[in-house]
Design an enzyme around this catalytic site. Structure first.
Site, PDB file in Angstrom:
ATOM      1  N   ARG A  47      56.713  45.386 -23.490  1.00  0.00           N
ATOM      2  CA  ARG A  47      56.211  47.041 -23.450  1.00  0.00           C
ATOM      3  C   ARG A  47      54.881  47.480 -24.125  1.00  0.00           C
ATOM      4  O   ARG A  47      54.391  45.974 -24.477  1.00  0.00           O
ATOM      5  CB  ARG A  47      57.314  47.272 -23.954  1.00  0.00           C
ATOM      6  CG  ARG A  47      57.693  46.634 -25.725  1.00  0.00           C
ATOM      7  CD  ARG A  47      59.049  47.421 -25.650  1.00  0.00           C
ATOM      8  NE  ARG A  47      59.462  47.010 -28.037  1.00  0.00           N
ATOM      9  CZ  ARG A  47      60.522  47.007 -28.732  1.00  0.00           C
ATOM     10  NH1 ARG A  47      60.962  47.778 -28.131  1.00  0.00           N
ATOM     11  NH2 ARG A  47      60.168  46.339 -29.266  1.00  0.00           N
ATOM     12  N   SER A  50      53.604  45.882 -27.931  1.00  0.00           N
ATOM     13  CA  SER A  50      54.160  44.665 -28.162  1.00  0.00           C
ATOM     14  C   SER A  50      53.201  43.407 -29.110  1.00  0.00           C
ATOM     15  O   SER A  50      52.493  42.824 -28.345  1.00  0.00           O
ATOM     16  CB  SER A  50      54.922  44.074 -26.921  1.00  0.00           C
ATOM     17  OG  SER A  50      55.300  42.820 -27.174  1.00  0.00           O
ATOM     18  N   HIS A 107      71.505  33.528 -21.659  1.00  0.00           N
ATOM     19  CA  HIS A 107      73.204  34.338 -22.875  1.00  0.00           C
ATOM     20  C   HIS A 107      73.647  34.735 -21.570  1.00  0.00           C
ATOM     21  O   HIS A 107      73.721  36.222 -20.832  1.00  0.00           O
ATOM     22  CB  HIS A 107      73.127  34.499 -23.358  1.00  0.00           C
ATOM     23  CG  HIS A 107      74.403  34.827 -24.604  1.00  0.00           C
ATOM     24  ND1 HIS A 107      75.231  34.073 -24.539  1.00  0.00           N
ATOM     25  CD2 HIS A 107      74.949  36.231 -25.151  1.00  0.00           C
ATOM     26  CE1 HIS A 107      76.438  34.855 -25.356  1.00  0.00           C
ATOM     27  NE2 HIS A 107      75.625  35.581 -25.876  1.00  0.00           N
TER      28      HIS A 107
HETATM   29  N1  LIG Z   1      67.066  33.100 -30.359  1.00  0.00           N
HETATM   30  C1  LIG Z   1      68.382  31.492 -29.862  1.00  0.00           C
HETATM   31  O1  LIG Z   1      68.218  30.560 -30.638  1.00  0.00           O
HETATM   32  C2  LIG Z   1      69.082  31.752 -28.118  1.00  0.00           C
HETATM   33  C3  LIG Z   1      69.264  30.697 -27.711  1.00  0.00           C
HETATM   34  C4  LIG Z   1      70.126  30.888 -26.734  1.00  0.00           C
HETATM   35  C5  LIG Z   1      70.042  31.735 -25.848  1.00  0.00           C
HETATM   36  N2  LIG Z   1      69.713  32.776 -26.557  1.00  0.00           N
HETATM   37  C6  LIG Z   1      69.659  33.762 -25.352  1.00  0.00           C
HETATM   38  O2  LIG Z   1      68.329  34.473 -25.204  1.00  0.00           O
HETATM   39  C7  LIG Z   1      67.697  35.775 -25.484  1.00  0.00           C
HETATM   40  C8  LIG Z   1      66.473  36.213 -26.034  1.00  0.00           C
HETATM   41  O3  LIG Z   1      67.434  36.083 -27.430  1.00  0.00           O
HETATM   42  P1  LIG Z   1      65.603  35.986 -28.043  1.00  0.00           P
HETATM   43  O4  LIG Z   1      66.022  35.012 -29.318  1.00  0.00           O
HETATM   44  O5  LIG Z   1      64.539  35.401 -27.570  1.00  0.00           O
HETATM   45  O6  LIG Z   1      65.291  37.457 -27.888  1.00  0.00           O
HETATM   46  P2  LIG Z   1      64.342  38.228 -29.305  1.00  0.00           P
HETATM   47  O7  LIG Z   1      63.343  36.922 -30.169  1.00  0.00           O
HETATM   48  O8  LIG Z   1      65.159  38.983 -30.196  1.00  0.00           O
HETATM   49  O9  LIG Z   1      63.573  38.654 -28.577  1.00  0.00           O
HETATM   50  C9  LIG Z   1      62.266  39.169 -28.513  1.00  0.00           C
HETATM   51  C10 LIG Z   1      61.769  39.801 -26.674  1.00  0.00           C
HETATM   52  O10 LIG Z   1      62.576  41.039 -27.121  1.00  0.00           O
HETATM   53  C11 LIG Z   1      61.724  42.398 -26.951  1.00  0.00           C
HETATM   54  N3  LIG Z   1      62.427  43.330 -27.354  1.00  0.00           N
HETATM   55  C12 LIG Z   1      62.915  43.790 -28.790  1.00  0.00           C
HETATM   56  N4  LIG Z   1      63.951  44.723 -28.895  1.00  0.00           N
HETATM   57  C13 LIG Z   1      63.537  45.355 -27.774  1.00  0.00           C
HETATM   58  C14 LIG Z   1      63.562  46.477 -27.525  1.00  0.00           C
HETATM   59  N5  LIG Z   1      64.965  47.370 -27.787  1.00  0.00           N
HETATM   60  N6  LIG Z   1      63.524  46.680 -25.941  1.00  0.00           N
HETATM   61  C15 LIG Z   1      62.984  46.102 -25.083  1.00  0.00           C
HETATM   62  N7  LIG Z   1      62.673  44.526 -25.875  1.00  0.00           N
HETATM   63  C16 LIG Z   1      62.540  44.456 -27.046  1.00  0.00           C
HETATM   64  C17 LIG Z   1      60.389  41.660 -28.298  1.00  0.00           C
HETATM   65  O11 LIG Z   1      59.296  42.557 -27.903  1.00  0.00           O
HETATM   66  P3  LIG Z   1      58.729  42.912 -29.055  1.00  0.00           P
HETATM   67  O12 LIG Z   1      57.913  42.162 -29.052  1.00  0.00           O
HETATM   68  O13 LIG Z   1      58.106  43.568 -27.780  1.00  0.00           O
HETATM   69  O14 LIG Z   1      59.435  43.505 -30.001  1.00  0.00           O
HETATM   70  C18 LIG Z   1      60.187  40.024 -27.685  1.00  0.00           C
HETATM   71  O15 LIG Z   1      59.468  40.545 -26.384  1.00  0.00           O
HETATM   72  C19 LIG Z   1      68.937  35.868 -25.134  1.00  0.00           C
HETATM   73  O16 LIG Z   1      70.156  36.071 -24.076  1.00  0.00           O
HETATM   74  C20 LIG Z   1      69.963  34.848 -26.475  1.00  0.00           C
HETATM   75  O17 LIG Z   1      71.949  34.940 -25.985  1.00  0.00           O
HETATM   76  C21 LIG Z   1      69.085  32.460 -28.373  1.00  0.00           C
END
Ligand SMILES: NC(=O)c1ccc[n+]([C@@H]2O[C@H](COP(=O)([O-])OP(=O)(O)OC[C@H]3O[C@@H](n4cnc5c(N)ncnc54)[C@H](OP(=O)(O)O)[C@@H]3O)[C@@H](O)[C@H]2O)c1
Length: 333
Positions: A47, A50, A107
């Site tokens: 976005r 970001s 996920h």
């Molecule tokens: N975390 C894990 O260990 C893990 C493991 C396996 C699978 N997963 C899965 O992987 C997927 C992503 O998880 P993640 O942990 O990688 O997520 P995350 O780190 O929280 O994602 C952050 C990203 O999402 C953007 N973002 C955050 N809030 C937003 C909003 N309200 N609107 C639009 N964009 C937004 C952020 O952009 P900005 O920089 O602009 O804020 C950043 O690019 C999920 O489906 C999760 O279940 C995660």
């Protein structure tokens, strides 16, 4: 259990496809970097203004809006926080996807519980690495890989499976194992595991044990060592060789006392509560509650955060400062 490894996978299916990673956070950054190092053409969706988009740019990626990434990608991975996926998908992604695009998730929550209903002309797959993104990246860089789950929800083109497997291989997961599952199984087991055991059960047990000792007059530092610090040793042992291996490695006193206390703590009532937690996951009640709370601005999450016992935090900081090499801070990813 069906497990695929690199030798079973033809990665050529990604050769002429542009991969768009939407979100460059915990998972997204590792997906983008690993796939690029595996020879894929990768762009990143972010976005405006970001912070993670800026990091992607620094890492040399072309960074575009979520909508443009959705429109240009032949393979589009939605790597955003699950609770925000439904609204971002509806507002910025859905209408930009071309028919025949392979739409990926890390996920299954949004799709499995019907909060995202992808168009019938899309391939829809899931690649869920079994660990955090920095671990996925570190294993890849070390020439190894992290296992992952893989599932196909929708196969519009007949190529969904091949694309999903090639994507997982590009992440390095084919060096370990790519385990076939369904969106339903991944979703239910992941949510239940994190609630009942990993992020709910274990911290609650540690904090309750800590509180019990402190209330009985034991110093907070002693209570912290016993109930939290040493939890790492036990979890590491079980990770290395399972519960029986852990019990062989600890003292007989600890083993004997552990059996007695374990039976008293995890009772039939606890197991009943676990089944109720599972029911809330399976029915979609948990996912609906999470998404409703997010849409309302997170009032319940804020209340739950407030309710946590803060006393343990400064004690932990003092203990960790004694041995900083044991608890290195996570790199900002
Ligand atoms: N975390 C894990 O260990 C893990 C493991 C396996 C699978 N997963 C899965 O992987 C997927 C992503 O998880 P993640 O942990 O990688 O997520 P995350 O780190 O929280 O994602 C952050 C990203 O999402 C953007 N973002 C955050 N809030 C937003 C909003 N309200 N609107 C639009 N964009 C937004 C952020 O952009 P900005 O920089 O602009 O804020 C950043 O690019 C999920 O489906 C999760 O279940 C995660």
């Amino acid at each position: 259990m069906k497990v695929y490894r690199d030798a079973d996978i033809d990665t050529a299916v990604l050769k002429d496809r542009l991969v768009a990673i939407i979100g460059y956070g915990n998972q997204g950054h590792a997906h983008a970097l690993n796939l690029r190092d595996s020879g894929c053409r990768v762009i990143v969706g972010a976005r405006e203004n970001s912070p993670s988009g800026a990091r992607a740019r620094e890492a040399g990626f072309e960074v575009v809006s979520y909508g443009e990434a959705a429109a240009r990608g032949d393979v589009v991975m939605v790597s955003l926080p699950d609770e925000h996926i439904p609204d971002v998908y509806a507002a910025e992604i859905a209408e930009r996807l071309r028919s025949g695009t392979a739409l990926g998730f890390a996920h299954g929550l949004a799709v499995h519980f019907g909060h995202v209903v992808p168009d019938a002309g899309l391939d829809v797959f899931l690649i869920g690495p079994k660990g955090a993104g920095r671990w996925l990246r570190a294993e890849y860089e070390a020439g190894r890989g992290l296992a992952c789950l893989y599932a196909v929800h929708q196969d519009a083109t007949g190529e969904a499976r091949a694309i999903a497997l090639a994507y997982a291989a590009g992440l390095g997961c084919g060096r370990a194992g790519i385990v076939e599952t369904s969106f339903a199984e991944e979703c239910v087991s992941d949510l239940f595991g994190e609630q009942a055991v990993l992020c709910g059960g274990i911290p609650a047990l540690i904090e309750a044990g800590y509180r019990t000792l402190v209330e009985a007059g034991i110093s907070p530092e002693m209570a912290y060592f016993e109930c939290l610090h040493e939890a790492k040793l036990i979890v590491d042992l079980m990770f290395e060789g399972g519960p029986a291996y852990m019990r062989r490695a600890i003292s007989t006193t600890a083993e004997y006392g552990g059996y007695l206390a374990g039976e008293r703590l995890v009772t039939e009532e606890t197991r009943q509560e676990m089944r109720r937690i599972l029911d809330d996951v399976v029915s979609g009640a948990f996912a609906a509650r999470l998404i409703a709370d997010t849409r309302a601005g997170g009032p319940e999450l804020a209340r739950l955060r407030q309710g946590q016992d803060a006393d343990i935090e400064p004690v932990g900081a003092r203990i960790r400062a004694l041995m900083p090499w044991l608890a290195p801070k996570l790199p900002d990813s």
